[in-house]
Structures are given as C-alpha cells and as structure tokens.
Design a protein around this motif. Sequence first.
Motif, PDB file in Angstrom:
ATOM      1  N   ALA A  37      33.692  38.234  38.428  1.00  0.00           N
ATOM      2  CA  ALA A  37      34.985  38.846  37.644  1.00  0.00           C
ATOM      3  C   ALA A  37      36.159  39.178  38.893  1.00  0.00           C
ATOM      4  CB  ALA A  37      34.597  39.904  36.846  1.00  0.00           C
ATOM      5  N   LYS A  38      37.331  39.143  38.523  1.00  0.00           N
ATOM      6  CA  LYS A  38      38.255  39.419  39.329  1.00  0.00           C
ATOM      7  C   LYS A  38      39.376  40.713  38.669  1.00  0.00           C
ATOM      8  CE  LYS A  38      38.564  34.950  41.333  1.00  0.00           C
ATOM      9  NZ  LYS A  38      38.177  34.865  42.643  1.00  0.00           N
ATOM     10  N   TYR A  39      39.576  41.663  39.791  1.00  0.00           N
ATOM     11  CA  TYR A  39      40.629  42.552  39.239  1.00  0.00           C
ATOM     12  C   TYR A  39      41.894  42.228  39.713  1.00  0.00           C
ATOM     13  CZ  TYR A  39      42.332  47.380  38.809  1.00  0.00           C
ATOM     14  OH  TYR A  39      43.205  48.594  38.491  1.00  0.00           O
ATOM     15  N   LYS A  40      42.829  42.288  39.058  1.00  0.00           N
ATOM     16  CA  LYS A  40      44.223  42.103  39.653  1.00  0.00           C
ATOM     17  C   LYS A  40      45.515  42.691  38.679  1.00  0.00           C
ATOM     18  CE  LYS A  40      46.886  38.095  41.026  1.00  0.00           C
ATOM     19  NZ  LYS A  40      47.042  36.869  40.960  1.00  0.00           N
ATOM     20  N   ASP A  41      46.619  43.062  38.944  1.00  0.00           N
ATOM     21  CA  ASP A  41      47.514  43.785  38.138  1.00  0.00           C
ATOM     22  C   ASP A  41      46.907  44.928  37.476  1.00  0.00           C
ATOM     23  OD1 ASP A  41      49.284  41.804  39.374  1.00  0.00           O
ATOM     24  OD2 ASP A  41      48.980  40.406  37.795  1.00  0.00           O
ATOM     25  N   GLY A  42      46.102  45.591  38.068  1.00  0.00           N
ATOM     26  CA  GLY A  42      45.496  46.671  37.274  1.00  0.00           C
ATOM     27  C   GLY A  42      44.474  46.417  36.139  1.00  0.00           C
ATOM     28  N   ALA A  43      43.887  45.510  36.043  1.00  0.00           N
ATOM     29  CA  ALA A  43      42.732  45.125  35.028  1.00  0.00           C
ATOM     30  C   ALA A  43      41.722  43.994  35.538  1.00  0.00           C
ATOM     31  CB  ALA A  43      43.490  44.538  33.810  1.00  0.00           C
TER      32      ALA A  43
END
Length: 341
Positions: free
Chosen positions: A23-29
Amino acid sequence: MEKKYDWSNLPFDYSVTPWRFIAKYKDGAWDDGTLSDDPVCHISECSTVIQYSQTCFDGFKAYRTKDDKVVIFRMDLNEERFENSSKRLGIPVFPKEKFMEAVIQVVKANIDLVPPYESGATLYVRPVVYGTSACLGVHPAEEYELRIFVMPVGSYYSDGIKPISLCVSDYDRAAPRGTGDIKSGLNYAMSLYAGLLAHEAGFAENLYLDPATRTKVEEAGGANILFITKDGKFVTPKSTSILPSVTRRSLVYVAQHYLNMEVEERTVLFDEVESFEECSLCGTAAVLSPVGRIVAGDKEILFPTGMQTVGPVVKKLYDTLIGIQRGTIPAPDGWLFEVEG
Ligand code: PLP
Ligand code: COI
C-alpha cells in the motif's frame, strides 16, 4: 521457478515468496493497497528510510494446525504495536481493519507455503512501513510504503529447544525515554555491531541491562527474557524501554491460567539472576529459547538446568504455548485468526 523447501530443516531466513501486499501513502492518504509479485522496493536514494531510518516493522506467525487449518496468532496485538511504532516515528498509521484484512489476504495468497503441521515450522509474517519520499532536512516523509510479506521459517537460535548462552553487552539497547518499546529498524541497526561481538565470542545473543544504572535486566537483542524461581514463580522484567512482546504477554496468561503459576512482572536486578532456577528468552522468532548460561565480564552464571537440558517449567510453558498455537490445546477466545484456505 518456485523454491522448494525442506520443511523440517528450515532456517530462520528470508526467501522470496510469490505474493506480498503493498500500500502507498501519498497526498495525505493511504491507498487501498494490492497484492504484488515484485519483491523489490523502488525508492529515492534520499528517502527518509535510507537517510534517517524512518521505518518500523513487526513480526508474527501463521501456523498449520493438527487438523490442517491455518491460523494466525494474536495479530491484533501486533497491529496495535505496529500502530504505536508508526506514531512514534511520525509515520501515518495504516488503518487497523485494512491491516488485518491485508495479512489474511497475503497468507491466503501464499497458503501452500504454510509449512505442514508435523514439520514444526511456520509461516513468518513481516509487515514493514517506511518513508519513501526524498527529504534532506530531518522531517517525516510526505510519502510512505507499507509491505506485508511472508516466508516459511524454522527456529531462530538453534535446533529446536536447546539451551543457549547469553553475553551481557557493554553497549546499551535503548534509552529510558527512547524507542526501546517500539519495533523500529533503528533499534536493530544499533544492535548489529554488539551482536557481531557476541557471536564472535561464541554467544547466541546479547542481554541488555538498563542504560541508566546498568543494574537491571532489560531484554535480549531480539527477544524478552523470563526466569523461574526455585519455588516455581514466573518472573519477567517490567520496564518502559523493552519491547512489549506478544509472546511474553501470552506466556504470562498461560502461566497464570493454564499452569496455575504465580507471576511477577517487576524490576529484575542482575544481581539476583544467579538465584533463579530456569531462564528462557521468548519471542515470535525465539518462541521459548532456554538459556543455560549468562556471562557478564568475569562473572559466569550457570543455571542448574545446564546447557543440555530444558528445565521442566520452561518445557511446560513451551508445550502449552505451542499446543495453543497449533490447535492441540484450546486457545483463549480471540487468540487465533483462522484463514480460510
Ligand atoms: N524484544 C525484541 C527486541 C524483539 O525484537 C522481539 C521480537 O519480536 C521480542 C522482544 C519479542 O516480541 P514478540 O513476542 O512480540 O515477537
Ligand atoms: C521476531 O521475533 O519476530 C523478531 O522480529 C525478532 C528478530 C528476528 C528481529
């Protein structure tokens, strides 16, 4: 070509298995994540994990039971610890329900690699999260990756349940208000050199004392420690700078509720260690690894159980825990998460 495993002679070692969850976290989510067959991380050379060790992990196991079910042991507690580790390192928490679903998904996708019951081996589950975006100043990353991968493993220290020797390290593991109670990569990086010295000197593992006074027993590099008194009490160190081991907490319950033992979770002075009857490390990888001998400089403590035999109380704890994990002894409610094959 798929790797062939010798189930009864597995090392505790990494091997590439077909599926992992990413899973990836980007732009705050966080995104929803997906299964992937790519075992390689592709990240910036200036990522916060590479520059500043912004990473934490956890470890637990899936077991094949005697009646051929696959169960995961107490992963809710590992999730809780992973959450605490993440927060302490400024890493955004991956949602609990999604984490547990992802673990089940990965174990299911690799179900043929859960070792057979008779082998005694297990499928080790390793979640890890790390800062992936570049950051030269010391700040938390803007982007993260979470991976949950699995591999079949055997015992960590030795062949089955054979006593090991420990060496009291000259180095400290964790500061009183540091990161000793979380599972951060940095706690293990700092233990590598001390571990090399211990191995070169013929010890299986280091035992760490409290850094403030160096008079109290904390834990080993990769496991908590427990002692059995001459009158059969279970004693284990209580300290805010040791990792809250799921195995140790489970053994405390087993001792109290299955074996009717008295348990003391308290400060353990190094000076009282020689008065104990039995000693063992405990952890997911270590399971119960009986300790026969502890050396601190010129001082050598030999437990009465010696280097050849496992003490009767540690053996009972071991048999009961293994029995619960492998379905031959009824487990307390909520301890086993079944994976439908
Ligand atoms: N202490 C340390 C430093 C560890 O690395 C581990 C391994 O996870 C443990 C204790 C045992 O914890 P658990 O029983 O949750 O695996
Ligand atoms: C575990 O017991 O799961 C551990 O993480 C210990 C060690 C292999 C780091």
